[in-house]
Design a protein around this motif. Sequence first.
Motif, short mmCIF file in Angstrom:
data_model
loop_
_atom_site.label_atom_id
_atom_site.label_comp_id
_atom_site.label_asym_id
_atom_site.label_seq_id
_atom_site.Cartn_x
_atom_site.Cartn_y
_atom_site.Cartn_z
N TYR A 121 0.80 -1.22 0.00
CA TYR A 121 0.00 0.00 0.00
C TYR A 121 0.84 1.28 0.00
O TYR A 121 0.45 2.26 -0.63
N ALA A 122 1.96 1.28 0.70
CA ALA A 122 2.72 2.52 0.87
C ALA A 122 3.42 2.91 -0.43
O ALA A 122 3.93 2.04 -1.17
N SER A 123 3.44 4.20 -0.70
CA SER A 123 4.22 4.70 -1.84
C SER A 123 5.70 4.65 -1.50
O SER A 123 6.09 4.46 -0.33
N ASN A 124 6.54 4.80 -2.51
CA ASN A 124 7.98 4.75 -2.27
C ASN A 124 8.43 5.81 -1.27
O ASN A 124 9.27 5.54 -0.41
N ARG A 125 7.85 7.00 -1.37
CA ARG A 125 8.25 8.08 -0.47
C ARG A 125 7.84 7.77 0.97
O ARG A 125 8.61 7.97 1.91
N VAL A 126 6.61 7.27 1.12
CA VAL A 126 6.14 6.92 2.46
C VAL A 126 6.98 5.78 3.03
O VAL A 126 7.36 5.78 4.21
N ARG A 127 7.31 4.78 2.20
CA ARG A 127 8.13 3.65 2.67
C ARG A 127 9.51 4.11 3.09
O ARG A 127 10.05 3.67 4.10
N GLU A 128 10.11 5.04 2.30
CA GLU A 128 11.45 5.52 2.64
C GLU A 128 11.48 6.31 3.94
O GLU A 128 12.52 6.38 4.60
N ILE A 129 10.35 6.90 4.31
CA ILE A 129 10.29 7.65 5.57
C ILE A 129 9.89 6.74 6.72
O ILE A 129 10.48 6.77 7.81
N LEU A 130 8.85 5.92 6.49
CA LEU A 130 8.27 5.14 7.58
C LEU A 130 9.18 4.02 8.05
O LEU A 130 9.32 3.78 9.26
N LYS A 131 9.80 3.33 7.11
CA LYS A 131 10.61 2.15 7.49
C LYS A 131 11.81 2.52 8.36
O LYS A 131 12.01 1.92 9.42
#
Length: 316
Positions: A121-131
């Motif tokens: 579900y997460a976009s690349n930008r969200v994944r790069e921040i959230l993870k």
Amino acid sequence: MNAPDRPTASTAVTARLKGVAAARSGQKFKERFIEFFLFVAALSSIAITAGIVGILLHESVAFFKQVSLIDFLTDTQWTVLFADPHYGIMPLVTGTLVTSLVALLVSLPLGTTIAIYLSEYASNRVREILKPTLELLSAVPTVVFGYFALLFVTPLLQKLLPDLPGFNMLSAGMVIGIMIIPYVSSLSEDAMRAVPVHIREGSYAMGATRLQTGLRVLIPAAFSGIASAYVLGFSRAVGETMIVALAAGTQPNLTLNPADGAATITAYIVQVSLGDLPHGSIAYQSIFAAGLTLMVMTLVFNIGGHLLRKRFREIY
């Protein structure tokens, strides 16, 4: 008068070939040095592991010369420091297993859910921040988590469970579960993203939703990697020390009720390993017997996880 000698074309080619050969020789030497360095690093880790196991076995043998293995496994009391000592490891084992089970009940569902979100579900930008932000949880010192469990989680639980004692395995296990969420979610997400794209696209082509793809396609396909994340999380929960020492107490108690206080194997080792015991005493040697028990528990679970991964491993 003769003209000065000039390098011929064959001489230049020969010199160039010598240069190339020297460069290749240097490169080969560097590769061999790096290979030797990596071999020494791998060998040192094996030697350190063998040394730890050797010390545990040596001190444990001295302990078991004075305490029978049957009493060690069947006695229901662990009162090593009392005037009438008992050496039953079961109270410490049950405390360790109960806190670890509570931790897994918190971390596995949350970690797997987070992994599905990051993968599907997460976009690349969200994944790069959230993870990376989520992985910061694993960098917090465990003593901070211990006081968080003692001073925040336990009073919060006492509003729901008024009879809950100040030291209990429930709050300790819950906070351990929060601590190991990054281990589960990060490795599970990596395993899901390693599944070939055509399998995911095939699921979408069949009309499956993202959630159906995640639950029915990606998790079974990445099960071996997810199982590794679960095994790592369990090993981390079993070996946790400060949180259980601060929030669950240090009193050995043979109980399976997570609302009770109890000591774990690691909490006992911390309690006793303060330098007050004479070297070579049976109480001192009990530290190594408890440590050997913890190592065997972790080894058995890792072997079980390895067999599970081997059984359900998917080769693409």
